[in-house]
Design a protein around this motif. Structure first.
Motif, mmCIF file in Angstrom:
data_model
loop_
_atom_site.group_PDB
_atom_site.id
_atom_site.type_symbol
_atom_site.label_atom_id
_atom_site.label_comp_id
_atom_site.label_asym_id
_atom_site.label_seq_id
_atom_site.Cartn_x
_atom_site.Cartn_y
_atom_site.Cartn_z
ATOM 1 N N ILE A 227 -10.174 8.826 -11.857
ATOM 2 C CA ILE A 227 -10.132 10.445 -11.966
ATOM 3 C C ILE A 227 -10.656 10.630 -13.472
ATOM 4 O O ILE A 227 -11.840 11.376 -13.116
ATOM 5 C CB ILE A 227 -8.859 10.631 -11.587
ATOM 6 N N ALA A 228 -10.678 9.966 -13.943
ATOM 7 C CA ALA A 228 -11.248 10.169 -15.293
ATOM 8 C C ALA A 228 -12.740 10.148 -16.028
ATOM 9 O O ALA A 228 -13.631 10.952 -16.510
ATOM 10 C CB ALA A 228 -10.504 9.614 -16.637
ATOM 11 N N ALA A 240 -5.445 17.327 -14.235
ATOM 12 C CA ALA A 240 -5.666 16.591 -13.011
ATOM 13 C C ALA A 240 -4.280 15.062 -13.899
ATOM 14 O O ALA A 240 -4.480 14.894 -15.228
ATOM 15 C CB ALA A 240 -6.067 15.463 -12.689
ATOM 16 N N GLY A 241 -2.971 15.099 -13.295
ATOM 17 C CA GLY A 241 -2.577 13.999 -13.938
ATOM 18 C C GLY A 241 -1.577 12.450 -13.222
ATOM 19 O O GLY A 241 -1.992 13.178 -11.835
ATOM 20 N N VAL A 242 -1.901 11.794 -13.369
ATOM 21 C CA VAL A 242 -1.441 10.061 -12.825
ATOM 22 C C VAL A 242 -0.084 9.567 -13.394
ATOM 23 O O VAL A 242 -0.502 9.351 -14.415
ATOM 24 C CB VAL A 242 -2.671 9.744 -12.659
ATOM 25 N N VAL A 265 -11.147 14.846 -6.465
ATOM 26 C CA VAL A 265 -9.772 13.799 -7.008
ATOM 27 C C VAL A 265 -9.416 13.473 -6.660
ATOM 28 O O VAL A 265 -9.443 12.084 -6.765
ATOM 29 C CB VAL A 265 -9.863 15.170 -7.688
ATOM 30 N N LEU A 266 -8.394 14.205 -4.994
ATOM 31 C CA LEU A 266 -7.521 13.364 -4.811
ATOM 32 C C LEU A 266 -8.221 12.084 -3.913
ATOM 33 O O LEU A 266 -7.784 11.913 -3.832
ATOM 34 C CB LEU A 266 -6.784 14.113 -3.496
ATOM 35 N N ALA A 267 -9.745 12.839 -3.196
ATOM 36 C CA ALA A 267 -10.595 10.952 -2.286
ATOM 37 C C ALA A 267 -10.345 10.475 -3.413
ATOM 38 O O ALA A 267 -11.179 9.095 -2.631
ATOM 39 C CB ALA A 267 -11.750 12.465 -1.821
ATOM 40 N N GLU A 268 -11.298 10.264 -4.698
ATOM 41 C CA GLU A 268 -11.599 9.858 -5.635
ATOM 42 C C GLU A 268 -10.634 8.637 -5.480
ATOM 43 O O GLU A 268 -10.093 7.202 -5.936
ATOM 44 C CB GLU A 268 -11.925 9.944 -6.961
ATOM 45 N N ALA A 269 -8.635 9.138 -5.789
ATOM 46 C CA ALA A 269 -7.855 8.527 -6.060
ATOM 47 C C ALA A 269 -7.446 7.644 -4.805
ATOM 48 O O ALA A 269 -6.905 6.250 -4.936
ATOM 49 C CB ALA A 269 -6.037 9.792 -6.512
ATOM 50 N N TRP A 270 -7.870 8.006 -3.516
ATOM 51 C CA TRP A 270 -7.346 7.470 -1.874
ATOM 52 C C TRP A 270 -8.317 6.653 -2.374
ATOM 53 O O TRP A 270 -7.285 5.620 -1.524
ATOM 54 C CB TRP A 270 -7.632 8.786 -0.992
ATOM 55 N N GLN A 271 -9.542 6.822 -2.408
ATOM 56 C CA GLN A 271 -10.778 5.475 -2.020
ATOM 57 C C GLN A 271 -10.177 4.265 -2.942
ATOM 58 O O GLN A 271 -10.360 3.515 -3.042
ATOM 59 C CB GLN A 271 -11.880 5.870 -2.346
ATOM 60 N N THR A 272 -9.716 4.383 -4.299
ATOM 61 C CA THR A 272 -9.652 4.121 -5.105
ATOM 62 C C THR A 272 -7.831 2.843 -4.346
ATOM 63 O O THR A 272 -8.498 1.749 -5.108
ATOM 64 C CB THR A 272 -9.232 4.534 -7.080
ATOM 65 N N LEU A 273 -7.443 3.824 -4.270
ATOM 66 C CA LEU A 273 -6.567 2.587 -3.654
ATOM 67 C C LEU A 273 -6.322 2.021 -2.683
ATOM 68 O O LEU A 273 -6.229 1.123 -2.713
ATOM 69 C CB LEU A 273 -5.406 4.056 -4.071
#
Length: 287
Positions: A227-228, A240-242, A265-273
């Motif tokens: 995200i950063a 944004a915070g994690v 942002v959430l798509a990037e977090a999801w694809q990373t996971l």
């Protein structure tokens, strides 16, 4: 002369959707389903092992008094990606007696099952009252992820925090143990949402949750770093915070001025996971 029925006078509905998925030879199949109008599973798409599901709502959206009840049963090692066709539109609650509308979802994941629930944002119209409730039952090795973005109204029509209330409840259990509980209530007419320490100048909020007994601090750091590294969008500030939850979970929270930057942002977090937790490539799925 055609008969026109005001939305506020339409009959309220209790609508159900129940579905069960099983995995056979590495491929997930829908083995049973039941639904009542206006919601249904539009189609199940093969995604190279996982099954992709689109939930269709053939109505104008959630009207006063409406209640949608969805139950998902995911068998051992089955993998389901689910979304819906468009924004969840929550219409005005003009009749206090009938109350607002609600969606209740229940997920039951057996050992090794995976659910990726990535619906479109929720749009709260002026005078809307909405309850969004989710219950998750996890087993050993299972993974549940879900995103949610909330829009404060049809901002291009001048609606901004003019809805009555939004209540969000989430309960996550792992092998019967309650590992996460959240119960939020927003009432714009009673709360200073624009105050410092609350939303400030932001209008839209988003969250991505991921829960699994396989989650460690390494996954939290991977999402935080991803995200950063995202570029800043001119004129679209995003906060944004994690963070790790108390047990077996990650929460990614965002706030901004429109839905699409939060989706990014959430798509990037999801694809990373997907990459670091599921060990799978980014999902390319077009509705």
């Amino acid at each position: 002369m055609p008969l026109t029925i005001p939305i506020s006078s339409m009959q309220a509905r209790v609508s159900e959707l129940r579905a069960e998925f099983q995995c056979s030879s590495g491929v997930t199949h829908l083995v049973s389903k039941y639904h009542t109008a206006p919601i249904k599973i539009a189609k199940v798409f093969p995604l190279g092992g996982p099954a992709g599901v689109i939930v269709m709502d053939v109505s104008p959206g959630l009207l006063a008094g409406d209640r949608y009840e969805l139950e998902w049963k995911i068998g051992p090692n089955a993998h389901v990606y689910m979304t819906n066709q468009s924004f969840t539109k929550v219409h005005p609650c003009g009749d206090p007696v009938r109350g607002g509308s609600s969606i209740v979802q229940k997920f039951q994941l057996q050992q090794g099952a995976v659910v990726e629930s990535m619906p479109e944002p929720i749009m709260l119209y002026k005078d809307a009252a909405f309850v969004n409730e989710t219950e998750v039952q996890l087993s050993s090795g299972s993974v549940w992820m879900q995103a949610e973005i909330v829009c404060p109204g049809r901002t291009l029509r001048g609606e901004r925090f003019q809805y009555r209330s939004y209540r969000n409840r989430l309960r996550v259990r792992h092998e019967g143990e309650l590992i996460y509980a959240q119960n939020g209530l927003i009432e714009p007419g009673k709360q200073l949402l624009t105050a410092p320490g609350c939303l400030g100048g932001m209008t839209h909020t988003g969250v991505l949750y991921a829960f699994s007994d396989a989650i460690t601090s390494r996954h939290v750091e991977a999402v935080r770093n991803a995200i950063a590294a995202l570029p800043q969008r001119e004129g679209q500030p995003v906060l944004a915070g994690v963070t790790a939850t108390h047990k077996f979970g990650i929460a990614v929270m965002t706030a901004g001025m429109a839905a699409w930057p939060l989706q990014e942002v959430l798509a990037e977090a999801w694809q990373t996971l997907r990459r670091v937790l599921l060990h799978q490539a980014p999902l390319q799925f077009h509705k």
